[in-house]
Design an enzyme around this catalytic site. Structure first.
Site, mmCIF file in Angstrom:
data_model
loop_
_atom_site.group_PDB
_atom_site.id
_atom_site.type_symbol
_atom_site.label_atom_id
_atom_site.label_comp_id
_atom_site.label_asym_id
_atom_site.label_seq_id
_atom_site.Cartn_x
_atom_site.Cartn_y
_atom_site.Cartn_z
ATOM 1 N N HIS A 1 -19.354 13.734 -6.751
ATOM 2 C CA HIS A 1 -19.105 13.690 -5.155
ATOM 3 C C HIS A 1 -18.517 12.613 -4.718
ATOM 4 C CE1 HIS A 1 -22.531 16.852 -5.400
ATOM 5 N NE2 HIS A 1 -22.891 16.073 -6.268
ATOM 6 N N SER B 1 7.464 -0.382 1.785
ATOM 7 C CA SER B 1 7.396 0.338 3.087
ATOM 8 C C SER B 1 8.382 -0.459 3.667
ATOM 9 C CB SER B 1 6.140 -0.017 3.750
ATOM 10 O OG SER B 1 6.095 -0.119 5.457
ATOM 11 N N LYS C 1 3.417 -3.541 1.222
ATOM 12 C CA LYS C 1 2.843 -2.399 0.347
ATOM 13 C C LYS C 1 3.499 -2.047 -0.727
ATOM 14 C CE LYS C 1 1.662 0.892 2.989
ATOM 15 N NZ LYS C 1 0.529 1.775 3.205
ATOM 16 N N GLU D 1 1.756 10.737 -5.059
ATOM 17 C CA GLU D 1 1.373 11.708 -4.187
ATOM 18 C C GLU D 1 2.332 12.995 -4.189
ATOM 19 O OE1 GLU D 1 1.333 9.147 -0.403
ATOM 20 O OE2 GLU D 1 1.943 7.732 -1.663
#
Ligand code: ARG
Length: 460
Positions: free
Chosen positions: A157, A278, A284, A291
């Protein structure tokens, strides 16, 4: 002008729109290698059976060799007016060698030709896909050996459950990928029958030898039914299903990479080579490759559903709908080859933040099950009772803001008087990990054995 290949009964050529919707050469030129291979086998057989002369066969083979060189050197002019790769090559052959080239298509139809070419293409690409899959498996297994005793929180979970090792976690994906590879091998075995010689749909009156062409093309045997041979694309669907399942596995792995390298987790650091920055936030480091792997399953499973939908309800035998099979398969293949390479790159380069993983491995009372197991093993307590007692100790630890191994023996004995000092030997993350020696468990000793087993298999 009427079509060069089948224009005999046509007075006029197709409209520009007709040509645009009909032509497939822009994409099916990727079958050129398989098309030439199929034509070499077919003409070899025609000559052996006396259907064409040995001289014609030799001329055809020379002509096909020339076309091969032209295509390899980017000198071949692909023409949309000639519709597809099959007619492009055949027309070029006739241009080059004349009469003999026009005999190549004897006893053959584009229907069995395309089915043959496409099976060969899928077969070749399954082989390449298996190699890339094995490369990722090896990368994972090597990193697993390196991180065999690196503790991390195991989740259910997405809540801390029990400590596991990072190596064990990586090996879980090796197991998944080995089944993906198995599915590819199964698909390859089932597709490996030759449609060549089924002709348009009904077979042919020429005395062809299908055993011979099957053998020349390294198929196990000719397909038994000519209608089936030209009209099913289940082999492509099976391949796409295997790819879709593999894409799902890669998507889960990619999602974990995204989670692990997000700063609140900081379990891993991806290399600069697999990270992007970024344009506004200078700090970043974004896991874009992960992704995108997470997302690409949309294309792959989309290809599967796309082709299933094309094939659904199609009456036998060939229908032009089936020309829609190739782009789906090509796109899914390209996508998966890229995803496998990206995963190998990310996994191969990543660095685990061992201290942070170890810290979180012990959080969330993750050794509570070890405590309950101790009560069962040392005090012969029924497990359900032990679960309840442990729950009370966890609750006490939570109130006092302590980890389980910081709760005093006196406090524990207030809940269960028979508990002894020995209980502390099972409450550490290391003790928990070391105790999980059941087959398939996460103990570092198991993980080393498993990692080395896979490395050996994959390096042989
Ligand atoms: N380009 C076609 C395809 O990919 C080849 C077969 C065409 N056959 C036909 N009868 N029109 O399916």
């Amino acid at each position: 002008m009427a079509n060069q290949q089948w224009g005999g009964r046509f007075a006029e050529g197709p409209s520009a729109i007709m040509e645009q919707i009909n032509a497939s050469v822009d994409f099916d030129k990727r079958l050129w290698h398989q098309d030439i291979k199929g034509s070499l086998a077919h003409s070899e057989m025609l000559a052996k059976m006396g259907i064409i002369s040995q001289q014609d066969k030799m001329t055809i083979h020379e002509g096909l060799a020339r076309i091969k060189t032209e295509i390899e050197n980017d000198q071949f002019q692909f023409s949309r007016a000639l519709e597809d790769i099959h007619m492009n090559i055949e027309a070029r052959l006739a241009d080059n060698i004349g009469e003999a080239g026009k005999r190549l298509h004897t006893g053959r139809s584009r229907n069995d030709q395309v089915a043959t070419d496409f099976r060969l293409w899928v077969r070749d690409n399954i082989d390449a896909m298996i190699l890339s899959t094995e490369h990722l498996m090896l990368t994972l297994a090597q990193r697993a050996e390196e991180y065999a005793d690196t503790a991390m929180p195991g989740f259910t979970h997405l809540q801390s459950a029990q400590p596991v090792t990072f190596g064990h976690h990586l090996l879980a994906y090796v197991e998944m990928l080995s089944r993906d590879k198995g599915r590819l091998i199964d698909a390859r075995n089932r597709l490996n029958e030759s449609p060549l010689g089924a002709a348009a749909l009904a077979g042919t009156s020429f005395p062809i030898d299908r055993q011979m062409t099957a053998k020349l093309l390294e198929f196990d045997r000719p397909m038994a039914n000519s209608l089936d041979a030209v009209s099913d694309r289940d082999f492509a669907l099976e391949y796409l299903s295997a790819l879709s399942i593999m894409a799902m596995h890669l998507s889960r792995m990619a999602e974990e990479i995204v989670i692990w390298c997000s700063s609140p987790f900081s379990f891993i650091k991806l290399s600069d080579a697999y990270t992007t920055g970024s344009s506004i936030m200078p700090q970043k480091r974004n896991p874009d490759a992960a992704e995108l792997v997470r997302a690409k399953i949309g294309r792959v499973s989309g290809a599967l559903i796309g082709l299933l939908t094309v094939m659904k309800g199609l009456p036998l035998a060939y229908a032009k709908d089936m020309q829609e099979d190739k782009e789906q398969v090509f796109a899914a293949t390209d996508t998966m080859m890229l995803c496998l390479a990206a995963c190998s790159g990310m996994i191969g380069d990543l660095q685990a933040n061992k201290e942070n993983m170890r810290r979180w491995a012990g959080s969330g009372f993750s050794t509570a099950t070890d405590l309950a197991d101790w009560l069962v093993q040392k005090l012969q307590m029924p497990f359900r009772t032990a679960h309840h007692v442990t729950g009370q100790i966890v609750s006490l630890a939570e109130q006092k803001n302590l980890t389980l191994d910081q709760v005093s023996i006196e406090d524990m004995q207030k809940i269960e008087p028979k508990i002894t000092q020995d209980i502390f030997s099972v409450l550490s993350v290391e003790a928990s990990l070391a105790s999980r020696v059941s087959e398939g468990g996460t103990a570092p000793s198991n993980v080393i054995t498993q990692a080395q087993k896979w490395i050996k298999i994959l390096q042989d």
